[in-house]
Design an enzyme around this catalytic site. Sequence first.
Site, PDB file in Angstrom:
ATOM      1  CB  THR A  46      -1.196  20.811 -10.308  1.00  0.00           C
ATOM      2  OG1 THR A  46      -0.995  22.207 -10.439  1.00  0.00           O
ATOM      3  CG2 THR A  46      -1.927  20.288 -11.528  1.00  0.00           C
ATOM      4  CB  THR A  47       0.413  16.654  -7.399  1.00  0.00           C
ATOM      5  OG1 THR A  47       1.417  17.111  -8.302  1.00  0.00           O
ATOM      6  CG2 THR A  47       0.572  15.165  -7.192  1.00  0.00           C
ATOM      7  CE1 TYR A 109      -9.179  28.290 -22.500  1.00  0.00           C
ATOM      8  CE2 TYR A 109     -10.078  30.370 -21.755  1.00  0.00           C
ATOM      9  CZ  TYR A 109     -10.103  29.305 -22.606  1.00  0.00           C
ATOM     10  OH  TYR A 109     -11.057  29.241 -23.594  1.00  0.00           O
ATOM     11  CE1 TYR A 134       4.879  24.528 -11.065  1.00  0.00           C
ATOM     12  CE2 TYR A 134       2.678  24.406 -10.133  1.00  0.00           C
ATOM     13  CZ  TYR A 134       3.717  23.816 -10.819  1.00  0.00           C
ATOM     14  OH  TYR A 134       3.607  22.524 -11.267  1.00  0.00           O
ATOM     15  NE  ARG A 139       0.020  20.039 -14.366  1.00  0.00           N
ATOM     16  CZ  ARG A 139      -0.957  19.118 -14.424  1.00  0.00           C
ATOM     17  NH1 ARG A 139      -2.164  19.478 -14.818  1.00  0.00           N
ATOM     18  NH2 ARG A 139      -0.727  17.870 -14.099  1.00  0.00           N
ATOM     19  CE  LYS A 163       6.382  22.448  -8.610  1.00  0.00           C
ATOM     20  NZ  LYS A 163       5.060  21.847  -8.313  1.00  0.00           N
ATOM     21  CB  ILE A 205       8.042  21.612  -5.272  1.00  0.00           C
ATOM     22  CG1 ILE A 205       8.473  22.665  -4.248  1.00  0.00           C
ATOM     23  CG2 ILE A 205       6.608  21.142  -4.993  1.00  0.00           C
ATOM     24  CD1 ILE A 205       7.609  23.927  -4.254  1.00  0.00           C
TER      25      ILE A 205
END
Length: 290
Positions: A46-47, A109, A134, A139, A163, A205
Amino acid sequence: MSILKGVGVALVTPFNEDLSVDFESLTKLVKYNIDNGTDYLVVLGTTAEAATLSAEEKKKVVDHIIKVNNKHLPLVLGIGGNNTLEVKKQIEETDLSEFVAVLSVSPYYNKPNQEGLYQHYKVLASTGQNIIIYNVPSRTGQNIEAATTLRLAKEFPNLFLIKEASPNILQYFDILRTKPEGFSLVSGDDEYTLPVTLAGGDGVISVIGQAYPKEYSTMVQLAFEGKVNEAYAIHNKLVEITRLIFAEGNPCGIKVILAEKGIIKNHLRLPLVPASEGLYEKIKAEMKKI
């Protein structure tokens, strides 16, 4: 899979002023982390603003990082989404020969229930690849509960690590306390890195770690050695800037630090925009303190 122990960093994607990918800065960023103690690199998370990269750009970024890294550090590749069969297809069709694992975010979503989340990762496990679960409810809109994580961990050995980025640190501890042998947890929240590592986690992470790899890696190593006071001294030095970089969303804050260090330029792709002037000044002031 102890190869993924310590500090992994979720690399940003540097951009030029015209918002093309800045491969020169990407080279500097990768080398900076190789030279300063980072344990492994996470590509297209995402980063990395991966959602704004075209398929062609993603391939070029991956190829470039592989080339610059030149097998110095283990690599993890982000492949996730909210269409289970499409994610499975991407994993199966991607050349993963240079990667030790795939980092796959839980479906966003759609907000599946716990059985849906279990079935999603069961399908991904069927690829036979090493998959990192993850969990990032802020998010995705849905939390993978500890019971679901543990169910997956016990049934599918290639789902070998999570994560975890739940806002509830007790969830981390519940997993660590009852996880099966061979399953690991790393913090997905920079501020929780130290307490989670001290509780038996395998590190982090990280976002902030790519800007302060030497300090962050030292902190985590001290935690592994049980040197609590020394580790917390570093944590306390970095905690304020860690909070600041997320104040207006990720990765706008970390890009300020990396730009101030001369590693990248401070550009983001819409819908993200650079940090406000006020936040920029606060980050610069905190950097001077550090």
